[in-house]
Design a protein around this motif. Structure first.
Motif, PDB file in Angstrom:
ATOM      1  N   CYS A 140       0.869  -1.185   0.000  1.00  9.50           N
ATOM      2  CA  CYS A 140       0.000   0.000   0.000  1.00  9.50           C
ATOM      3  C   CYS A 140       0.902   1.231   0.000  1.00  9.50           C
ATOM      4  N   GLN A 141       1.457   1.540  -1.158  1.00  9.80           N
ATOM      5  CA  GLN A 141       2.498   2.563  -1.234  1.00  9.80           C
ATOM      6  C   GLN A 141       1.972   3.993  -1.179  1.00  9.80           C
ATOM      7  N   ASN A 142       0.659   4.166  -1.163  1.00  9.06           N
ATOM      8  CA  ASN A 142       0.106   5.515  -1.101  1.00  9.06           C
ATOM      9  C   ASN A 142      -0.348   5.911   0.296  1.00  9.06           C
ATOM     10  N   ILE A 143      -0.224   5.004   1.240  1.00  8.45           N
ATOM     11  CA  ILE A 143      -0.626   5.320   2.612  1.00  8.45           C
ATOM     12  C   ILE A 143       0.336   6.339   3.210  1.00  8.45           C
ATOM     13  N   SER A 144      -0.219   7.350   3.823  1.00  8.37           N
ATOM     14  CA  SER A 144       0.592   8.364   4.489  1.00  8.37           C
ATOM     15  C   SER A 144       1.177   7.807   5.783  1.00  8.37           C
ATOM     16  N   PRO A 145       2.508   7.857   5.953  1.00 11.68           N
ATOM     17  CA  PRO A 145       3.107   7.386   7.207  1.00 11.68           C
ATOM     18  C   PRO A 145       2.570   8.120   8.426  1.00 11.68           C
ATOM     19  N   ASP A 146       2.297   9.413   8.293  1.00  8.31           N
ATOM     20  CA  ASP A 146       1.755  10.178   9.421  1.00  8.31           C
ATOM     21  C   ASP A 146       0.397   9.641   9.857  1.00  8.31           C
ATOM     22  N   SER A 147      -0.440   9.256   8.873  1.00  5.08           N
ATOM     23  CA  SER A 147      -1.761   8.723   9.217  1.00  5.08           C
ATOM     24  C   SER A 147      -1.634   7.349   9.884  1.00  5.08           C
ATOM     25  N   ALA A 148      -0.647   6.567   9.455  1.00  5.90           N
ATOM     26  CA  ALA A 148      -0.416   5.255  10.071  1.00  5.90           C
ATOM     27  C   ALA A 148       0.030   5.416  11.525  1.00  5.90           C
ATOM     28  N   LEU A 149       0.915   6.365  11.765  1.00  2.00           N
ATOM     29  CA  LEU A 149       1.357   6.631  13.133  1.00  2.00           C
ATOM     30  C   LEU A 149       0.206   7.138  13.984  1.00  2.00           C
ATOM     31  N   GLN A 150      -0.616   7.993  13.408  1.00  2.00           N
ATOM     32  CA  GLN A 150      -1.758   8.527  14.139  1.00  2.00           C
ATOM     33  C   GLN A 150      -2.732   7.428  14.534  1.00  2.00           C
ATOM     34  N   GLY A 151      -2.926   6.461  13.635  1.00  2.00           N
ATOM     35  CA  GLY A 151      -3.894   5.409  13.898  1.00  2.00           C
ATOM     36  C   GLY A 151      -3.360   4.251  14.715  1.00  2.00           C
ATOM     37  N   LEU A 152      -2.071   3.925  14.550  1.00  2.16           N
ATOM     38  CA  LEU A 152      -1.547   2.684  15.107  1.00  2.16           C
ATOM     39  C   LEU A 152      -0.605   2.857  16.289  1.00  2.16           C
ATOM     40  N   GLN A 153      -0.025   4.033  16.429  1.00  2.00           N
ATOM     41  CA  GLN A 153       0.939   4.230  17.505  1.00  2.00           C
ATOM     42  C   GLN A 153       0.269   4.051  18.862  1.00  2.00           C
ATOM     43  N   GLY A 154       0.786   3.126  19.648  1.00  2.06           N
ATOM     44  CA  GLY A 154       0.220   2.850  20.953  1.00  2.06           C
ATOM     45  C   GLY A 154      -1.088   2.093  20.923  1.00  2.06           C
ATOM     46  N   HIS A 155      -1.388   1.431  19.802  1.00  2.00           N
ATOM     47  CA  HIS A 155      -2.665   0.709  19.685  1.00  2.00           C
ATOM     48  C   HIS A 155      -2.758  -0.357  20.781  1.00  2.00           C
ATOM     49  N   PRO A 156      -3.887  -0.448  21.469  1.00  2.00           N
ATOM     50  CA  PRO A 156      -3.976  -1.309  22.651  1.00  2.00           C
ATOM     51  C   PRO A 156      -4.007  -2.809  22.394  1.00  2.00           C
ATOM     52  N   ASN A 157      -4.504  -3.240  21.235  1.00  2.00           N
ATOM     53  CA  ASN A 157      -4.694  -4.680  21.019  1.00  2.00           C
ATOM     54  C   ASN A 157      -4.002  -5.243  19.779  1.00  2.00           C
ATOM     55  N   LEU A 158      -3.335  -4.413  19.004  1.00  2.00           N
ATOM     56  CA  LEU A 158      -2.724  -4.880  17.765  1.00  2.00           C
ATOM     57  C   LEU A 158      -1.622  -5.900  18.057  1.00  2.00           C
ATOM     58  N   GLU A 159      -1.754  -7.088  17.441  1.00  2.00           N
ATOM     59  CA  GLU A 159      -0.775  -8.154  17.627  1.00  2.00           C
ATOM     60  C   GLU A 159       0.026  -8.453  16.366  1.00  2.00           C
ATOM     61  N   LYS A 160      -0.548  -8.141  15.207  1.00  2.00           N
ATOM     62  CA  LYS A 160       0.135  -8.450  13.952  1.00  2.00           C
ATOM     63  C   LYS A 160       0.044  -7.259  13.009  1.00  2.00           C
ATOM     64  N   LEU A 161       1.205  -6.834  12.496  1.00  2.00           N
ATOM     65  CA  LEU A 161       1.258  -5.739  11.530  1.00  2.00           C
ATOM     66  C   LEU A 161       2.166  -6.151  10.382  1.00  2.00           C
ATOM     67  N   SER A 162       1.582  -6.236   9.181  1.00  2.00           N
ATOM     68  CA  SER A 162       2.342  -6.587   7.982  1.00  2.00           C
ATOM     69  C   SER A 162       2.246  -5.438   6.996  1.00  2.00           C
ATOM     70  N   MET A 163       3.402  -4.886   6.613  1.00  2.00           N
ATOM     71  CA  MET A 163       3.436  -3.717   5.741  1.00  2.00           C
ATOM     72  C   MET A 163       4.618  -3.810   4.767  1.00  2.00           C
ATOM     73  N   ASN A 164       4.796  -4.987   4.196  1.00  2.00           N
ATOM     74  CA  ASN A 164       5.883  -5.208   3.251  1.00  2.00           C
ATOM     75  C   ASN A 164       5.713  -4.354   1.992  1.00  2.00           C
ATOM     76  N   PHE A 165       6.839  -3.899   1.456  1.00  2.00           N
ATOM     77  CA  PHE A 165       6.862  -3.100   0.219  1.00  2.00           C
ATOM     78  C   PHE A 165       6.157  -1.748   0.369  1.00  2.00           C
ATOM     79  N   TYR A 186       3.903  -9.781  15.945  1.00  2.00           N
ATOM     80  CA  TYR A 186       4.315 -10.072  14.564  1.00  2.00           C
ATOM     81  C   TYR A 186       4.503  -8.745  13.843  1.00  2.00           C
ATOM     82  N   PHE A 187       5.733  -8.489  13.396  1.00  2.00           N
ATOM     83  CA  PHE A 187       6.017  -7.248  12.679  1.00  2.00           C
ATOM     84  C   PHE A 187       6.793  -7.579  11.410  1.00  2.00           C
ATOM     85  N   SER A 188       6.201  -7.258  10.258  1.00  2.00           N
ATOM     86  CA  SER A 188       6.835  -7.560   8.976  1.00  2.00           C
ATOM     87  C   SER A 188       6.847  -6.307   8.107  1.00  2.00           C
ATOM     88  N   ALA A 189       8.066  -5.812   7.832  1.00  2.00           N
ATOM     89  CA  ALA A 189       8.217  -4.604   7.014  1.00  2.00           C
ATOM     90  C   ALA A 189       9.396  -4.783   6.055  1.00  2.00           C
TER      91      ALA A 189
END
Length: 219
Positions: A105-130, A151-154
């Motif tokens: 997903c190369q058009n996703i804004s990194p700032d929006s990802a940080l805003q939504g996911l930073q400190g997320h209470p229940n997130l266990e798996k994040l895959s963001m390859n490429f 699980y972190f895959s980047a």
């Protein structure tokens, strides 16, 4: 006939039938509203890999993001390959979200990802390859701030130095899978090789395992 049709309509839209939704076909505005928007609160798993070109012609990028953002009870969201998603700040309202896959997903804004996911209470798996647009410092923030992340895959994002990788692993002790692309230098490879040996309880991605095998041959 009308009574039967009405009963069938009610059954087909019952919340129990809309827990898991996977869609690989093209949406129109009407079909998007009748599926994603109408049943948003019922979804627990949502996968959209489809081409949204027709939908984009009828609506806006904000309309699409807002529609997905209404699925606030999701446990699993897969939006990989979607080029029309730029803002994922809506994930901050998905408090039950455990898995997010947004590979390529190369058009996703990194700032929006940080805003939504930073400190997320229940997130266990994040895959963001490429996702080339993310800098190493942003990957580090995403990895260490979600304390339940396992699980972190980047891979094939920004290259990660051994020093940064070690901090990511040390600051998030819950990680059981870790995949990044290392900076290509001999000194960095040697340091990464040492890290892979120290964190024996963690599984590593293809790029790091390949580095480990190649480096071992020359040490």
């Amino acid at each position: 006939m009308a009574r039967v049709s009405k009963r069938f309509y009610r059954l087909s839209h019952h919340s129990s039938l809309w827990r898991i939704f996977k869609h690989d076909m093209c949406f129109t505005k009407r079909s998007f509203e009748n599926t994603i928007v109408q049943h948003a609160v019922h979804f627990r798993e949502l996968t959209i890999h489809s081409c949204l070109r027709d939908l984009r012609n009828e609506t806006s990028l904000e309309f699409i993001a807002n529609g997905i953002g209404q699925c606030i009870n999701l446990r699993n969201l897969n939006i990989s390959f979607l080029k029309c998603i730029r803002d994922v700040s809506f994930t901050k309202d998905m408090l039950h979200l455990e898995e997010l896959c947004m590979d390529q997903c190369q058009n996703i804004s990194p700032d929006s990802a940080l805003q939504g996911l930073q400190g997320h209470p229940n997130l266990e798996k994040l895959s963001m390859n490429f996702c080339f647009q993310f800098k190493s410092c942003q990957l580090q923030q995403l990895c260490v701030s979600a304390k339940n992340l396992k699980y972190f895959s980047a891979e094939r994002c920004s290259q990660i130095s051994a020093a940064t990788g070690k901090k990511m692993l040390e600051q998030n002790s819950n990680l059981t899978f870790f995949a990044v692309t290392p900076i290509a230098s001999l000194n960095n490879f040697t340091e990464w090789n040492s890290i892979l040996r120290d964190f024996k309880d963690t599984c590593f991605g293809n790029d790091l395992l390949f580095l480990h095998r190649v480096t071992d041959q020359f040490l």
